[in-house]
Design a protein around this motif. Structure first.
Motif, PDB file in Angstrom:
ATOM      1  N   SER A 113     -19.732   5.724  -6.047  1.00 33.89           N
ATOM      2  CA  SER A 113     -19.121   4.398  -5.910  1.00 33.89           C
ATOM      3  C   SER A 113     -18.841   3.774  -7.270  1.00 33.89           C
ATOM      4  O   SER A 113     -19.427   4.152  -8.293  1.00 33.89           O
ATOM      5  N   SER A 115     -19.668   0.769  -8.272  1.00 31.64           N
ATOM      6  CA  SER A 115     -20.866   0.106  -8.793  1.00 31.64           C
ATOM      7  C   SER A 115     -21.759   1.086  -9.541  1.00 31.64           C
ATOM      8  O   SER A 115     -22.310   0.761 -10.599  1.00 31.64           O
ATOM      9  N   GLU A 119     -23.176   1.133 -13.370  1.00 34.56           N
ATOM     10  CA  GLU A 119     -24.603   1.294 -13.665  1.00 34.56           C
ATOM     11  C   GLU A 119     -24.811   2.424 -14.673  1.00 34.56           C
ATOM     12  O   GLU A 119     -25.634   2.318 -15.593  1.00 34.56           O
ATOM     13  N   TYR A 146     -16.661  -9.747 -12.119  1.00 30.99           N
ATOM     14  CA  TYR A 146     -17.376  -9.010 -11.070  1.00 30.99           C
ATOM     15  C   TYR A 146     -17.398  -7.530 -11.448  1.00 30.99           C
ATOM     16  O   TYR A 146     -16.357  -6.973 -11.818  1.00 30.99           O
ATOM     17  N   HIS A 147     -18.574  -6.904 -11.327  1.00 29.03           N
ATOM     18  CA  HIS A 147     -18.683  -5.472 -11.638  1.00 29.03           C
ATOM     19  C   HIS A 147     -19.397  -4.662 -10.557  1.00 29.03           C
ATOM     20  O   HIS A 147     -19.565  -3.455 -10.730  1.00 29.03           O
ATOM     21  N   GLY A 148     -19.825  -5.305  -9.474  1.00 27.18           N
ATOM     22  CA  GLY A 148     -20.480  -4.544  -8.423  1.00 27.18           C
ATOM     23  C   GLY A 148     -21.603  -5.314  -7.769  1.00 27.18           C
ATOM     24  O   GLY A 148     -21.954  -6.431  -8.182  1.00 27.18           O
ATOM     25  N   ASP A 149     -22.208  -4.689  -6.756  1.00 25.91           N
ATOM     26  CA  ASP A 149     -23.224  -5.353  -5.937  1.00 25.91           C
ATOM     27  C   ASP A 149     -24.619  -4.765  -6.091  1.00 25.91           C
ATOM     28  O   ASP A 149     -25.556  -5.209  -5.417  1.00 25.91           O
ATOM     29  N   THR A 150     -24.794  -3.728  -6.910  1.00 26.38           N
ATOM     30  CA  THR A 150     -26.138  -3.203  -7.157  1.00 26.38           C
ATOM     31  C   THR A 150     -26.869  -4.131  -8.124  1.00 26.38           C
ATOM     32  O   THR A 150     -26.258  -4.979  -8.778  1.00 26.38           O
ATOM     33  N   THR A 153     -25.521  -4.173 -11.783  1.00 33.79           N
ATOM     34  CA  THR A 153     -24.187  -4.751 -11.933  1.00 33.79           C
ATOM     35  C   THR A 153     -24.174  -6.228 -11.557  1.00 33.79           C
ATOM     36  O   THR A 153     -23.407  -7.005 -12.128  1.00 33.79           O
ATOM     37  N   CYS A 157     -22.403  -9.921 -13.436  1.00 28.91           N
ATOM     38  CA  CYS A 157     -21.381 -10.688 -12.730  1.00 28.91           C
ATOM     39  C   CYS A 157     -21.563 -12.168 -13.063  1.00 28.91           C
ATOM     40  O   CYS A 157     -22.586 -12.570 -13.610  1.00 28.91           O
ATOM     41  N   HIS A 164     -23.417 -13.668  -6.194  1.00 28.69           N
ATOM     42  CA  HIS A 164     -24.795 -13.201  -6.343  1.00 28.69           C
ATOM     43  C   HIS A 164     -25.746 -14.263  -6.891  1.00 28.69           C
ATOM     44  O   HIS A 164     -26.826 -13.946  -7.371  1.00 28.69           O
ATOM     45  N   ASP A 240     -14.269  -1.905 -17.496  1.00 29.49           N
ATOM     46  CA  ASP A 240     -14.340  -1.581 -16.072  1.00 29.49           C
ATOM     47  C   ASP A 240     -12.926  -1.578 -15.490  1.00 29.49           C
ATOM     48  O   ASP A 240     -12.363  -2.625 -15.185  1.00 29.49           O
TER      49      ASP A 240
END
Length: 419
Positions: A113, A115, A119, A146-150, A153, A157, A164, A240
């Motif tokens: 993915s 994200s 990472e 925004y760079h992801g939901d983990t 990351t 954000c 988040h 990114d």
């Protein structure tokens, strides 16, 4: 929702949907099939997709060249672990991507993915300095990003305007800055970065467009200023390109418009044509050299189970074939011109704050977004799939979309916002 298929009725009580308050959300639409730029619902209705499945289906759906490549790979080997083993599609993809990159960006780490690829880039940056005997533990990131939901990351954000904010107290503490948009701001950022350089492993940014932050545009000069500031301070730069990569902003990669070489660059989404989960983090040779050592503790200890996924890499190689064989820059230029002309009248509609277009990204920003959720069913009624968020109604259509279908999308926006 009436007349839904059995699989929908039986499964909805068990699924957990993304970015959704499950108690109050409008039920999602059941998709039965896809083709070209169209989604066919289970009740037979067709929707022209204006979002390209979160910007990934660059070639449209069910492209025969990608499907044929996957069928051939599926029969030979869908996947084999990438630990101690390698496969032809993965190595072929790495070579091809390295040849596309500016400068010495030529070491390709293949994950699943987007994200995860970010990472990996962050982990590379941290260990790059660890391996050199320096303990740098922070990243510089920007408002609206925004760079992801983990968890990693999420910590780079936007902590205030992003999604988040709830996790602010448990995320790593990094350095938040304003993206420099003028020479004066660039000079201030350079001074800020130099002041904190001993603690900073990398600056991370989205190039030209802050996507999930509201499709906010900036000029190539911003990327050049960031590169200069990082060079001056001795800090790595991560770019990114998960959203912007592969012609979305007009050029093959957004960094091409700035003429810079980041230290790490991430790709996903259009990489596989929106067909298979796949992402890459591509590092410069100078970054790789910091890990290349007789000491095993200096190795990058990261390896997703489906790293180097042969089936996904076959899809990505086929996607690259299409990008190389056809003039996607011309396709995007045509999309850009048509959206500029056809979205411009939205600027006279009530509640519209601004209209902007860059490459194959069209944005209508609203003054008041309180009723934005009510717009989604109105677009469906007009036979299009457009998914507004925050305070924007936007288009990121497949790059293969025709003039008539694109006109249907822009017309739906004019009609809905005008009403």
């Amino acid at each position: 929702m009436p007349n839904t298929p059995n699989w929908y009725d039986e499964g909805m009580g068990h699924i957990w949907l993304p970015y959704t308050q499950m108690k109050t959300a409008v039920p999602p639409l059941p998709v039965a099939s896809t083709n070209g730029v169209r989604l066919t619902l289970s009740d037979g209705r067709e929707l022209i997709d204006g979002i390209a499945s979160w910007w990934a289906a660059a070639h449209g759906y069910n492209h025969p060249h990608i499907l044929d490549a996957m069928k051939q790979q599926l029969e030979a080997m869908p996947h084999a672990m990438f630990g101690g083993l390698v496969n032809e599609p993965a190595l072929k993809l790495a070579k091809r991507l390295a040849a596309m990159m500016p400068g010495d960006l030529n070491r390709v780490f293949i994950a699943e993915s987007g994200s995860v690829s970010v990472e990996v880039a962050m982990k590379m940056a941290l260990q790059y300095y660890f391996n050199r005997g320096e303990k740098r533990t922070k990243f510089v990131h920007f408002r609206g990003t925004y760079h992801g939901d983990t968890l990693g990351t999420m910590a780079v954000c936007d902590p205030e305007e992003g999604m988040h904010g709830l996790f602010g107290d448990v995320l790593a503490k990094n350095l938040l800055a304003d993206l420099p948009r003028t020479q004066e701001a660039a000079d201030q950022f350079a001074a800020f970065l130099k002041k904190h350089a001993s603690d900073v492993a990398a600056v991370i940014t989205e190039p030209l467009v802050q996507g999930a932050g509201g499709m906010v545009f900036h000029q190539p000069e911003t990327l050049r200023w960031l590169r200069e500031a990082c060079d001056d301070a001795g800090v790595l730069l991560i770019v990114d390109e998960i959203f912007t990569g592969f012609y979305r902003t007009g050029s093959r990669f957004a960094v091409d418009q700035a003429g810079i070489v980041p230290d790490m660059l991430t790709l996903s989404k259009a990489l596989s044509g929106g067909v298979s989960p796949l992402s890459v983090c591509i590092a410069r040779e100078s970054v790789f050299d910091a890990f290349y050592d007789d000491d095993p503790s200096k190795a990058l200890m990261h390896g997703p189970t489906y790293m180097g996924h042969a089936l996904g890499c076959a899809a990505a190689n086929a996607s690259l074939d299409l990008f190389e064989r056809e003039d996607y820059a011309a396709k995007v230029h045509a999309i850009e011109g048509q959206m500029m002309a056809e979205l411009a009248p939205c600027g006279f509609a009530p509640n519209v704050k601004s209209v902007r277009v860059k490459g194959a990204i069209g944005v209508v920003q609203l003054e008041d977004a309180s009723a934005i959720e009510t717009l989604k069913p109105k677009f469906v009624e007009r036979g299009v799939w457009i998914r507004p968020f925050r305070d924007i109604v936007y288009l990121t259509p497949p790059l293969t979309i025709g003039e008539d279908d694109l006109g249907t999308l822009t017309g739906a926006i004019r009609d809905v916002l005008g009403a």
